[in-house]
Design a protein around this motif. Structure first.
Motif, PDB file in Angstrom:
ATOM      1  N   VAL A   1      71.401 -35.371 -50.920  1.00 49.75           N
ATOM      2  CA  VAL A   1      70.138 -35.539 -51.442  1.00 49.75           C
ATOM      3  C   VAL A   1      69.187 -35.954 -50.119  1.00 49.75           C
ATOM      4  N   ARG A   2      69.768 -36.911 -49.494  1.00 48.86           N
ATOM      5  CA  ARG A   2      69.124 -37.730 -48.351  1.00 48.86           C
ATOM      6  C   ARG A   2      69.076 -36.662 -47.105  1.00 48.86           C
TER       7      ARG A   2
ATOM      8  N   ASP B   1      67.803 -31.314 -54.245  1.00 48.45           N
ATOM      9  CA  ASP B   1      66.458 -32.029 -54.865  1.00 48.45           C
ATOM     10  C   ASP B   1      66.966 -33.199 -55.612  1.00 48.45           C
ATOM     11  N   ALA B   2      66.036 -34.176 -54.915  1.00 50.27           N
ATOM     12  CA  ALA B   2      66.512 -35.479 -55.779  1.00 50.27           C
ATOM     13  C   ALA B   2      66.496 -35.715 -57.316  1.00 50.27           C
TER      14      ALA B   2
ATOM     15  N   PRO C   1      68.520 -32.031 -62.133  1.00 57.68           N
ATOM     16  CA  PRO C   1      69.297 -32.443 -63.343  1.00 57.68           C
ATOM     17  C   PRO C   1      70.628 -32.162 -63.361  1.00 57.68           C
ATOM     18  N   ALA C   2      71.227 -31.272 -62.550  1.00 59.40           N
ATOM     19  CA  ALA C   2      72.543 -31.069 -62.298  1.00 59.40           C
ATOM     20  C   ALA C   2      73.461 -32.275 -61.592  1.00 59.40           C
ATOM     21  N   LEU C   3      72.536 -33.305 -61.106  1.00 58.04           N
ATOM     22  CA  LEU C   3      73.271 -34.325 -60.147  1.00 58.04           C
ATOM     23  C   LEU C   3      73.991 -35.114 -61.104  1.00 58.04           C
TER      24      LEU C   3
ATOM     25  N   GLY D   1      71.743 -26.009 -56.524  1.00 56.71           N
ATOM     26  CA  GLY D   1      70.829 -25.198 -55.659  1.00 56.71           C
ATOM     27  C   GLY D   1      71.308 -25.236 -54.037  1.00 56.71           C
ATOM     28  N   ALA D   2      72.286 -25.415 -53.888  1.00 62.00           N
ATOM     29  CA  ALA D   2      72.846 -25.864 -52.339  1.00 62.00           C
ATOM     30  C   ALA D   2      73.683 -24.549 -52.248  1.00 62.00           C
TER      31      ALA D   2
END
Lengths: 189, 189
Positions: free
Chosen positions: B136-137, B142-143, B146-148, B188-189
């Motif tokens: 993320v950093r 994206d911070a 929601p998948a995080l 999204g990576a």
């Protein structure tokens, strides 16, 4: 196979099997007890279902609140939305408790595992796959998207991990988040 | 907590606990048996680990072949790739068999569930989360994706569903497919 019983009678039998499962667990559930509780003969039970694992698997399948094969809204997002709309939180929690209770029995009874695979998991997976293949035919998902064959894995993860990781039951709100955050993005839809 | 034992001695104790777990299962495993097998006193075991559930959870944690917190390649894709490269198929299958054996014990022992959550699952999830927060950093994810927070659910699905659905053990090749098809796209990576 079920030609000799009316649908109402079949539903009654399945309900009795699930009640017994909740009361005594799989190992202690006997065909005698099912016969006694439903006032039917053991011969009828064996003729109709073949064996205890098959009877239990069919009872679980009959109990499924959502019939995926009856869902066809014309879009993948709509199909998932309708599936979740038909999801009943209370019922899902009751089912989850039942399945947790069965987890151990499945390890020790290869016949039960096989019956659950053939009669419960595979038909469900086939219906889900048909839903996905319709989305492929409509051009919503690429035919060679590798996530298509990983759908069961994603969904099982949601059901198993929610209580384990978050200490909360699976409900429609959580499944909606999961479908939007994981399932649809992996399908590129 | 482990200050009184050398790392070698600790590793020996953990190995003995896992051997006993495989031989007799969680319920039949006693602190007496661990003490006898490792020629240590029960007092030492209790002083060091507090209780049987905590000793078992620490032994399982020590056995983890991949230390996620030691992985930092500079890209999320690279971090996952290195994690998978360090994965040993044989060892993973042995671990999976052990965890399946423990599944039942966890249901019946709330203390074991709590110890496994605190000592095994949470540290692992924290390391994974740190790996994701670095991405993320770096601007790779994206911070507010929601998948995080659903990463554990996705990964648990892969581990549980592979034997259940595909009747095959989880191996590095399957996990690579899963990460590429499900995990990275959802981020999204």
């Amino acid at each position: 196979m079920a030609s000799r019983l009316t649908p109402e009678r079949e539903a009654e039998l399945y309900a009795a099997v699930l009640d017994l499962l909740r009361e005594v667990g799989y190992d202690a559930l006997t065909m005698d007890a099912v016969a006694a509780r439903t006032r039917s003969s053991k011969a009828t039970l064996y003729r109709q279902w073949g064996s205890k694992p098959q009877l239990v698997a069919m009872a679980l399948r009959h109990d499924k609140p959502v019939r995926i094969d009856e869902i066809d809204t014309g879009s993948l997002r709509g199909d998932f939305a309708l599936m979740l709309e038909r999801t009943d939180d209370c019922r899902m929690e009751k089912d989850a408790a039942l399945m947790r209770g069965l987890a151990h029995a499945v390890h020790n009874n290869p016949e039960l595992l096989q019956a659950m695979r053939e009669l419960l998991v595979e038909p469900e997976m086939n219906s889900l796959d048909e839903m996905l293949q319709r989305a492929v035919r409509r051009g919503e998902v690429d035919a060679d998207n590798p996530a298509l064959k990983l759908m069961p894995h994603m969904l099982i993860g949601a059901f198993i991990a929610r209580p384990l990781i978050d200490d909360r039951p699976v409900d429609a709100a959580f499944l909606t988040d999961y479908v939007n955050a994981v399932v649809l993005p992996s399908l590129g839809a």
